[in-house]
Design an enzyme around this catalytic site. Structure first.
Site, PDB file in Angstrom:
ATOM      1  N   ASP A   5     -22.176 137.426 -35.977  1.00  0.00           N
ATOM      2  CA  ASP A   5     -22.065 137.115 -37.370  1.00  0.00           C
ATOM      3  C   ASP A   5     -21.135 137.809 -38.224  1.00  0.00           C
ATOM      4  OD1 ASP A   5     -22.196 134.949 -39.376  1.00  0.00           O
ATOM      5  OD2 ASP A   5     -24.425 135.227 -39.599  1.00  0.00           O
ATOM      6  N   HIS A  63     -17.180 137.593 -38.618  1.00  0.00           N
ATOM      7  CA  HIS A  63     -16.560 136.739 -39.520  1.00  0.00           C
ATOM      8  C   HIS A  63     -15.869 137.909 -40.619  1.00  0.00           C
ATOM      9  CE1 HIS A  63     -17.991 132.730 -38.694  1.00  0.00           C
ATOM     10  NE2 HIS A  63     -18.975 133.071 -38.530  1.00  0.00           N
TER      11      HIS A  63
END
Length: 341
Positions: free
Chosen positions: A20, A23
């Site tokens: 994650d 990103h």
């Protein structure tokens, strides 16, 4: 938050810093960066270290961004660094395939999360079955979960358990929740499933740690958090802070606080161009209920079209745009520009 010791003595903290968090840097982490953080997290006793393109297996593309490394290289690099922690991967049907799942398990993935939009758990059936056949731990998570009621989320999670998920839960993909929202949803899910419940928070409104504590009180036993909150927009629940707070609440995580603080320093020095911040765009994204990963394309498109990015986020929220619909950002921007004229 009840700060008395909990009857449930242990919470498993799942660390998607290397997935994650990707990103936040356009999916451009290199092998040395992956290895450095994985080594530090492993030393801290993190249960699961998740790795991959920010959108998961098979997602590296021109539409949402090509990763610097291919999936196989990322997985192999991290697997070699883990002597204690299990390795996790994430896949959304439509980006990844059964072939990607088989390759990930071949490269050492122990925990595989299959993700779906919050009302579309039926698309996980095939891939959850594939993960079970591959003898990895199968988990199911619902994205943009603020778009569904507690009852709907409970039904969708129960469906994923029926399909073979060994843990299920929700992601606050837009950082939209208040603690009471989390309590209602986790309670509803925990009441209908007999597997661990997962909560994954984002910090757009500054509530990621508070929401994670609410999830624990409501019955969640798997909580996601990243080092330094490394992630898109305002970032994720901050792992080292959550470990410290849970320790104060009498909740065991089996993670060394001193070592996880050291891992956070590694993340700050090696992974982040800048620490996550709750800026005006992050707040707008959270209020609008729009995926935090849209920040970069929204800012770029707003600049190109000469419109206010906050207006663009609010308009995207009204249209309930979700991850994978990045191509709509330009369309909505042009509509706003035309309306202004």
């Amino acid at each position: 938050m009840d700060t008395t010791p909990h009857e449930r003595t242990r919470i498993l903290l799942h660390d998607p810093t290397l997935r994650d968090g990707h990103h936040a840097v356009g999916h451009q982490l290199d092998a040395d960066q992956l290895r450095a953080y994985a080594t530090a997290a492993n030393a801290a006793g993190v249960s699961v270290v998740e790795v991959g393109h920010g959108n998961g297996l098979g997602a590296s593309s021109l539409q949402i961004g090509r990763a610097r490394l291919d999936d196989a290289t990322m997985l192999t690099t991290v697997r070699e660094a883990l002597t204690f922690s299990r390795m996790g991967v994430f896949m959304a049907p439509g980006w990844g395939t059964s072939k990607d799942l088989a390759a990930a398990v071949h490269h050492g993935a122990d925990v595989v999360r299959i993700a779906a939009h919050c009302t579309e758990a039926d698309v996980t059936e095939r891939h959850l079955g594939v993960v079970r056949d591959l003898r990895a731990e199968a988990q199911g998570v619902l994205l943009m979960s603020h778009m569904a009621s507690p009852g709907e989320l409970a039904e969708q999670c129960a469906l994923m358990v029926k399909f073979g998920a060994q843990a299920v839960g929700i992601m606050d993909s837009a950082g939209h929740y208040l603690p009471g929202d989390v309590t209602e949803r986790v309670h509803a899910i925990a009441d209908v499933v007999d597997v661990p419940v997962i909560f994954h928070g984002h910090n757009n409104l500054g509530l990621a740690v508070a929401n994670s504590l609410a999830a624990v009180d409501a019955g969640a036993s798997v909580i996601d958090a990243t080092a330094g909150g490394f992630g898109a927009g305002a970032g994720n629940t901050q792992l080292e802070v959550l470990v410290a707070v849970l320790e104060r609440c009498g909740v065991e995580t089996d993670i060394s606080l001193r070592e996880i603080l050291a891992a956070a320093d590694v993340a700050a020095e090696r992974l982040m161009k800048a620490p996550p911040a709750i800026d005006s765009i992050a707040v707008a994204s959270g209020l609008a209920g729009v995926f935090s990963g849209f920040k970069r394309p929204v800012l770029q498109t707003a600049r190109t079209e000469g419109i206010d990015p906050i207006d663009l986020f609010l308009a995207l929220g009204e249209r309930q745009v979700v991850a994978g619909q990045e191509d709509l950002i330009s369309d909505v921007a042009r509509q706003l520009k035309a309306a202004t004229r």
